[in-house]
Motif scaffolding. Structure first.
Motif, short mmCIF file in Angstrom:
data_model
loop_
_atom_site.label_atom_id
_atom_site.label_comp_id
_atom_site.label_asym_id
_atom_site.label_seq_id
_atom_site.Cartn_x
_atom_site.Cartn_y
_atom_site.Cartn_z
N PRO A 102 -11.83 -4.10 6.84
CA PRO A 102 -10.70 -4.71 7.56
C PRO A 102 -11.11 -5.50 8.81
CG PRO A 102 -10.22 -2.43 7.00
CD PRO A 102 -11.64 -2.67 6.62
N PRO A 119 0.80 -1.23 0.00
CA PRO A 119 0.00 0.00 0.00
C PRO A 119 0.83 1.28 0.00
CG PRO A 119 -0.16 -1.13 2.12
CD PRO A 119 0.58 -2.04 1.21
N GLU A 120 2.09 1.21 0.40
CA GLU A 120 2.88 2.44 0.54
C GLU A 120 3.37 2.98 -0.80
OE1 GLU A 120 2.49 3.73 3.33
OE2 GLU A 120 1.66 1.85 4.08
N ARG A 137 -4.42 1.41 -3.45
CA ARG A 137 -4.00 1.53 -2.05
C ARG A 137 -4.98 0.79 -1.14
NH1 ARG A 137 -3.69 7.10 -1.57
NH2 ARG A 137 -1.76 7.10 -2.77
N ARG A 138 -6.24 0.99 -1.43
CA ARG A 138 -7.28 0.34 -0.64
C ARG A 138 -7.16 -1.18 -0.69
NH1 ARG A 138 -13.50 1.92 -0.74
NH2 ARG A 138 -14.29 0.13 0.37
N GLN A 190 -4.03 -2.42 1.07
CA GLN A 190 -4.19 -2.40 2.52
C GLN A 190 -5.01 -3.61 2.99
OE1 GLN A 190 -5.83 1.49 2.79
NE2 GLN A 190 -3.85 2.48 3.21
N GLN A 191 -6.07 -3.89 2.26
CA GLN A 191 -6.92 -5.03 2.63
C GLN A 191 -6.13 -6.34 2.51
OE1 GLN A 191 -10.21 -3.65 3.65
NE2 GLN A 191 -11.32 -4.25 1.82
#
Lengths: 602, 521
Positions: A478, A269-270, A359-360, A363-364
């Motif tokens: 999440p 995600p970064e 990104r979403r 992250q998931q």
């Protein structure tokens, strides 16, 4: 190598599918100035119910601060409710899609064709001589479709006759198998894969074997190169190049269904890539043998039913004919609205939307992996997801059967997809079983015990249960992911403890010997493994050597250390040649090559 | 006498009707699991591939509505509606999410089923007539009696337009090469895009201004039967404002055709795209929703498949329609639609359903009324223009429904096909009859195939000369076709209609002259 001649590729139906005569005549005359058109069946533009469309744009979009989309211009409002006039789709959207494909994939078909006669001659700066040394580019065209499912249905009808063989990844998008290929009675040829997608050596071995045996050679390879459904595999550029070279060698069309293309996040995600994405097969398609499928379903939303096909002009023209013939194309409301949205966003707003989505999902994916590490360690193993929506896990208990997870996990309050529902050999066996059942039903009117019968039929097919299962980590938030995987841990533990333990080596030999109908190339089940980068190349070496020795027996072996690699290799080779020996006699009967049982996912 | 036909053996057993492909088409296992557990209470769904609802680009939809008429009632209804606003998050999300149900967005599907039931009063929803008579003559088996007591039933599935429905139905019911009955002039798209590429044998049935001729249909089937040829099992027809002839089948003609369908065990596929556009009394007394129903209304056996579309009612751009018929058939078609395209666009389905909901029945009827008035007025203007310019050189039937006027050029052996080119030279476009004539379409397809084969054999020969020769040959084979179709609905004004027919006159005269020259030579 000469470009692909698509006229030789059409199915019987596609040969008969011609441009309707009315279309040709109408398009010839109807654009003449001053013409009074009394030919069409178009409702008058001012009879439509809507006179404007406005839509609020979600905060998720990174467009201009003004977040309202307004469609008020009468021509646009009317176009959104009128027939699709252009077989390729709403022209402004077609051109947006073309530019996007050209920019992100840099298709090799748009480059001048190198002339084989002069390619070795030293290049001169003179423009006239460089002109003569290069042929016209093959070219590329884009056609809008009402989603990729509709595109796949058309493409299969265009390129396959009933009964034709098709190559596809051994685990794949079940819809294609069950909704399209099995009803067409196609012979499915599952290609073994690892975490980088299908294995070139295995593909080559399968084709060599079929060629030697005098069996019909497949002409189409269907694959999902990015965030593969269900395995999440991402084909890197080198793997793609190897597969493309094999497509040239065996004259295959590559149908790349790249639904998860936009959802790449190899660095987590970064550092998501935005539009700086690893391109698809189009980028290396010097022969014009690649058909690319894009969909907006996983990008903007499935409800719009929009996607597009990109490929050589001959293919695109026939495809447009099919799309117009079946459905008169995608709905115009979606086409106009989405085009207006994209126009309003511009490239920057579009990239903003793509970036936040990547990104979403990244992250998931990270949340799912962390939860899995906490609740599934020791029960299952998996790869870190680098693209798409799915995490692919393997239950490590010997003989584990993930199909039991449907019941076990729903009892715990979580739902996943077991491997047998997305495995080509299992789907094919299930279809055969259904047919046999129907025949039995027709023969005797007694009904019942169908589940038992189906299980018996699958056993008769020599299929071991699949230990794999797929988790989708995007549809819930999440917290739900964490809770879901916790529940899943309990379900997997419950099944694992009740799994029957079969010594892997014995299992391989028994099946190889017992199998009369199908050919099973078996890998050795490796009980204790760690994930290491080296093992990938070791596995490839092992696979290639095996392929040379016994073309069908291909193992992708995951290995912990160099020492154990050698050990595994010897064991795998022994098992594989046993399998191949048993296979050799039965192959001539036209059995389908299958890779099944306790396969090792590296 | 009719009662004699009403025995249960006429109930259609759809399992016997599927094509080879349709027998193998099953509900994808994964899909059934996804829909089973989607939104199930207490289940965390980690199985599907659905994007999260808050990832979609649109947060609300707001549309203003056309006040499309100078008719006071319709304008009032439209003005009352004003605009349509969709801001409820579940609805906004549904409009951008996958279609979860094979039969379509449930509220729209249920709306469509209700309107079909109301306007067509399907006979499959009524107790079978045999029920009353069987009590006096109790010879049937227990199974037969049970079947008779159960209603056949009616189901509806939303489709992405009628064309997608016709494609799916053809694949559900036909194997390549099967014979199909259809009106001698028909919707060319169905023949050219679906049936001919499937290699089907097309059997054109002669028609008059009330649609296909029962006696001719019976004679064709009798002849095939005695010749030992395979009998067709499907009849495709357009019962209302037929494309291209404008023919409207009356109730009596429908009943005759239906009886023949029972006699020959045919499935009737009624493509009723122009159903809403009926105006038998002209613009002054349009029927609104009080419409002549389709074949469903007399379908006691469950042998009718009805295809509706919103294309000629609300707009083609939404790509919405539905299939109505016996549940077994509708389930199979829904499976096909789901397999082919995952169904119609959710955006269209949600938006149109919200519109229909907001309108309610009075709003819908007002919209239908103004549309019928509009088409009826255009039709009257077209007839007046034709009377002014073509009365001595052509003839036509009064227009009662739909979008088309069907005109026949007077004179011995006249062929209307040059009218495309001749009309273009005069700057007016119509569609000549040969382009929707089944015989011509079939001959053209055969010629194309022949040409493809010839080209393979003699690749050095240039195609265009050969093509011309063949076109002439096949025109001769199928015979001259004196008809042409005029679409009057999309012409901008009455003045344009007058001018269009004035230009047509010059083109038609040249057509007649060509025929006279041909005869003289």
């Amino acid at each position: 190598m000469a470009p692909v001649n698509w006229e030789d590729r059409w199915s019987t139906e596609a040969q008969l599918k011609q441009l309707p005569s009315l279309h040709g005549i109408v398009s010839k005359f109807s654009t003449m100035a001053g013409m009074i058109g009394m030919h069409g069946g178009l409702p008058p533009a001012d009879s439509f119910p809507f006179s404007s469309f406005n839509a609020g744009i979600s905060a998720a979009g990174h467009g201009p601060a003004d977040t309202e989309l307004q469609i008020v211009e009468p021509q646009l409002v009317s176009a959104a409710q009128q027939y699709n006039m252009n077989a390729e789709g709403y022209a402004p959207l077609v051109s947006w899609a073309y530019n996007m494909v050209a920019s992100l994939h840099q298709p090799a078909t748009l480059l001048p064709q190198p002339n084989p006669n002069t390619s070795t001659a030293p290049t001169t700066p003179s423009s006239s001589s460089s002109c003569s040394s290069e042929a016209e580019p093959i070219g590329m065209q884009v056609v809008m479709t009402q989603g990729s499912s509709a595109a796949l249905d058309c493409l299969f009808r265009m390129l396959l006759n009933p009964g034709d063989p098709v190559l596809l990844e051994e685990y794949t998008y079940a819809h294609v198998v069950e909704a399209d290929l099995l009803p067409m009675r196609c012979e499915l040829l599952p290609v073994p894969m690892d975490s980088h997608g299908l294995l070139p050596a295995a593909l080559d071995a399968m084709l060599t074997q079929r060629s030697v045996a005098g069996l019909a050679l497949p002409r189409l390879l269907y694959c999902i190169p990015t965030g593969q459904n269900p395995t999440g595999a991402v084909m890197g550029p080198e793997r793609m190049r190897q597969v493309y070279e094999l497509a040239r060698k065996w004259d295959l069309i590559i149908l790349e269904d790249d639904a998860y293309f936009w959802l790449q996040y190899p660095q987590g995600p970064e550092a998501v890539p935005g539009l700086n994405l690893r391109p698809g097969f189009l980028s290396i398609d010097v022969d014009g043998r690649v058909i690319r499928l894009d969909t907006l379903s996983k990008l903007l939303g499935p409800g719009f039913r929009l996607g597009w096909v990109a490929g050589p002009p001959a293919l695109a023209a026939k495809f447009a004919l099919y799309t117009a013939g079946t459905s008169i194309g995608a709905n115009m409301l979606s086409q106009v609205m989405i085009h207006q949205l994209l126009t309003k966003w511009g490239r920057q707003g579009f990239e903003g939307f793509v970036t936040q989505l990547q990104r979403r999902y990244a992250q998931q994916a990270a949340v799912a992996e962390a939860a899995a590490a906490q609740h599934l360690a020791g029960l299952a193993e998996w790869q870190a997801a680098e693209a798409g929506m799915f995490m692919w896990l393997r239950m490590t208990a010997p003989g584990a059967d993930s199909s039991k997870l449907i019941e076990a996990s729903s009892a715990e309050g979580v739902m996943i997809v077991p491997g047998n529902l997305i495995s080509v050999p299992h789907l094919q066996a299930a279809a055969r079983s259904r047919q046999q059942q129907q025949q039995r039903k027709a023969a005797s009117s007694t009904v019942g015990c169908s589940d038992l019968q189906q299980a018996q039929d699958q056993q008769a097919d020599g299929l071991a249960p699949s230990p794999y299962f797929r988790i989708s980590f995007v549809s819930v938030g999440p917290e739900a992911i964490k809770e879901g995987i916790k529940r899943l841990g309990r379900a997997v533990a419950a099944i694992s403890s009740s799994s029957s333990v079969v010594p892997a080596q014995l299992d391989v030999e028994l099946r190889a010997a017992a199998d009369k109908e199908n050919v099973h190339a078996k890998a050795v089940a490796v009980q204790e493994r760690e994930k290491e980068q080296e093992s990938c190349s070791a596995a490839t070496v092992a696979a290639e050597s095996l392929a040379a020795a016994a073309p069908l027996a291909v193992a992708d072996v995951s290995i912990g250390s160099a020492a154990s690699a050698a050990q595994q290799f010897v064991a795998a080779a022994a098992a594989a040649s046993a399998a191949a020996a048993a296979a050799a006699s039965s192959y001539g009967k036209g059995g389908v090559s299958m890779v099944a049982g306790v396969r090792v996912w590296r | 006498m009719e009662e004699a036909h009403g025995d249960s053996s006429k109930f259609v057993d759809w399992e016997q009707r599927w094509s080879r492909e349709a027998r193998r088409k099953q509900m994808p296992t994964l899909q059934s699991i996804v829909s089973k557990y989607q939104g199930a209470p207490g289940i965390i769904g980690m199985h599907g591939g659905l994007p999260p609802a808050d990832a979609f680009p649109f947060s609300a939809f707001k549309c203003s509505l056309q006040s499309s008429s100078n008719d006071a009632a319709a304008a009032a209804a439209a003005a009352a509606a004003g605009s349509l606003s969709i801001s409820d998050p579940p609805l906004v999300s549904a409009a951008q999410q996958y279609n979860m149900h094979a039969k379509g967005y449930p509220p729209l599907q249920s709306w469509a089923r209700d309107i079909v039931c109301e306007l067509h009063q399907p006979a499959t929803l009524k107790p079978h007539p045999q029920n009353s008579s069987s009590s006096s003559n109790n010879t049937g088996t227990a199974q037969q009696q049970q079947q008779q007591q159960q209603l056949i039933g009616l189901d509806v599935a939303i489709t992405p337009g009628a064309s997608a429905a016709l494609d799916a139905i053809a694949r559900v019911l036909l194997n390549p090469g099967d014979a199909v009955l259809l009106e001698e002039f028909t919707y060319n798209h169905h023949a050219e895009a679906h049936l001919l590429p499937m290699g089907c044998e097309l059997l054109p049935v002669p028609m008059d201004s009330a649609g296909l001729l029962p006696a001719a249909l019976d004679a064709m089937l009798t002849q095939r039967s005695s010749a030992g040829l395979a009998l067709p099992r499907l009849l495709y027809c357009i019962p209302t404002g037929q494309n291209p002839t404008g023919a409207v089948m009356g109730p009596e003609r429908m009943r005759q055709v239906y009886e023949l369908a029972r006699k020959w065990d045919l499935i009737i596929l009624e493509d009723d795209a122009y159903f809403w556009l009926q105006y038998p009394q002209g613009p002054e007394a349009v029927p609104g929703l009080n419409l002549r129903p389709g074949f469903l209304s007399i379908d006691v056996d469950g042998r009718v498949i009805r295809v509706d579309t919103l294309a000629k009612l609300l707009g083609p751009g939404f790509r919405l329609g539905w299939v109505a018929g016996p549940p077994a058939l509708v389930n199979k078609v829904a499976l096909y639609i789901a397999a082919i395209s995952v169904g119609a666009s959710s955006l269209s389905q949600v938006m149109i359903h919200q519109l229909l909901l907001q309108w309610g029945r009075p709003g819908l009827e007002a919209y239908v009324v103004q549309l019928q008035q509009r088409y009826a007025r255009s039709a009257a203007a077209a007839e007046a223009a034709a009377a002014a310019h073509l009365a001595d050189i052509a003839e036509w039937q009064p227009i009662r429904a739909g979008m088309f006027m069907w005109v026949k050029i007077k004179g011995e052996g006249v062929d209307a096909s040059p009218l495309m080119e001749l009309g273009a030279a005069e700057k007016v476009m119509v569609v000549t009859g040969n382009l929707s004539s089944v015989a011509h379409l079939q001959a053209t397809a055969h010629a194309q195939q022949q040409q493809a084969q010839d080209q393979q054999q003699q690749p050095e020969q240039q195609g265009s000369h050969m093509q011309q020769q063949q076109q002439q040959q096949l025109d001769k084979a199928a015979g001259p076709c004196p008809y042409f179709r005029v679409s009057f609905a999309s012409v901008a004004s009455d003045a344009d209609l007058q001018e269009g027919f004035a230009r047509l006159r010059r083109a038609v005269l040249r057509c007649q002259a060509l025929a006279a020259n041909g005869a003289a030579q």
